[in-house]
Design a protein around this motif. Sequence first.
Motif, mmCIF file in Angstrom:
data_model
loop_
_atom_site.group_PDB
_atom_site.id
_atom_site.type_symbol
_atom_site.label_atom_id
_atom_site.label_comp_id
_atom_site.label_asym_id
_atom_site.label_seq_id
_atom_site.Cartn_x
_atom_site.Cartn_y
_atom_site.Cartn_z
ATOM 1 N N GLU A 33 0.939 -1.152 0.066
ATOM 2 C CA GLU A 33 -0.065 0.164 0.121
ATOM 3 C C GLU A 33 0.953 1.125 0.084
ATOM 4 N N HIS A 63 -0.066 4.424 0.069
ATOM 5 C CA HIS A 63 -0.646 5.606 1.014
ATOM 6 C C HIS A 63 -0.297 5.160 2.551
ATOM 7 N N ALA A 64 0.566 6.138 3.144
ATOM 8 C CA ALA A 64 1.013 5.536 4.571
ATOM 9 C C ALA A 64 -0.255 5.396 5.638
ATOM 10 N N GLU A 65 -1.189 6.292 5.712
ATOM 11 C CA GLU A 65 -2.253 6.552 6.478
ATOM 12 C C GLU A 65 -2.901 5.080 6.284
ATOM 13 N N HIS A 66 -3.293 4.629 5.313
ATOM 14 C CA HIS A 66 -4.117 3.556 4.932
ATOM 15 C C HIS A 66 -3.317 2.147 5.552
ATOM 16 N N ARG A 96 -0.922 2.044 7.695
ATOM 17 C CA ARG A 96 -0.913 2.025 9.308
ATOM 18 C C ARG A 96 -2.484 1.582 9.820
ATOM 19 N N VAL A 97 -3.468 1.749 9.277
ATOM 20 C CA VAL A 97 -4.904 1.744 9.895
ATOM 21 C C VAL A 97 -4.966 0.127 9.467
ATOM 22 N N GLU A 153 -2.599 -2.041 11.978
ATOM 23 C CA GLU A 153 -3.167 -1.892 13.311
ATOM 24 C C GLU A 153 -4.479 -2.553 13.512
#
Length: 143
Positions: free
Chosen positions: A22, A24-27, A29-30, A33
Motif C-alpha cells: 500500500e 498510502h501511508a495512513e491506509h 497504518r490503519v 493496526e
Amino acid sequence: MLSFSKGKTAPARLPRRVLVVEDHAEHGRVLEEALIHEGVDEVNICPSTACSLERLRSGSFDAIILDVHLADSDMGWEIAELVDAVGGDATRIIFQTDDPTEIPPAIQKLGPVLTKPYGPDDLIAMLKTAPRKGMFDRFRRKS
C-alpha cells in the motif's frame, strides 16, 4: 484423537504473517493496526513493487493485501502473478483497488477484490472467510 462433525468446517483463522502492499501511508497504518489487533503476528508494509519484491525474497507470507495502483507501478497485480508462478498456493492474495474492472480477469482468479474505500473490518472478514484454493482444487472438474 481429533474428530470433525460431518458437514461442518472449522472457521478460517487469520494468517500469521501478512504483507500489506500500500503506497498510502495512513491506509497502510490503519490496516496494520487492525491486523495486529485481531492477532496477526507480523505485518510488513511496502509502498512499492520494489519493496514488495525485496520482502518476498527475504521470507514467505501467509497473505498479501495488494494495492493495484502503486507509486512505481499501475499494475501492482504483477506481484500476485509472481507469487502464483513460484508456487504460492499457501499465500492468500487479496487485491484492493478503486476500480476492480482494471484487473484482468485471469488475475482476478488469484484472489478476491476489496473495492476502496473499505474499512479494516471488511479486510478482517475477508481474511477469515476467503482462503485461497490449493493445488488440488485446480484439478477438480467444473460442474
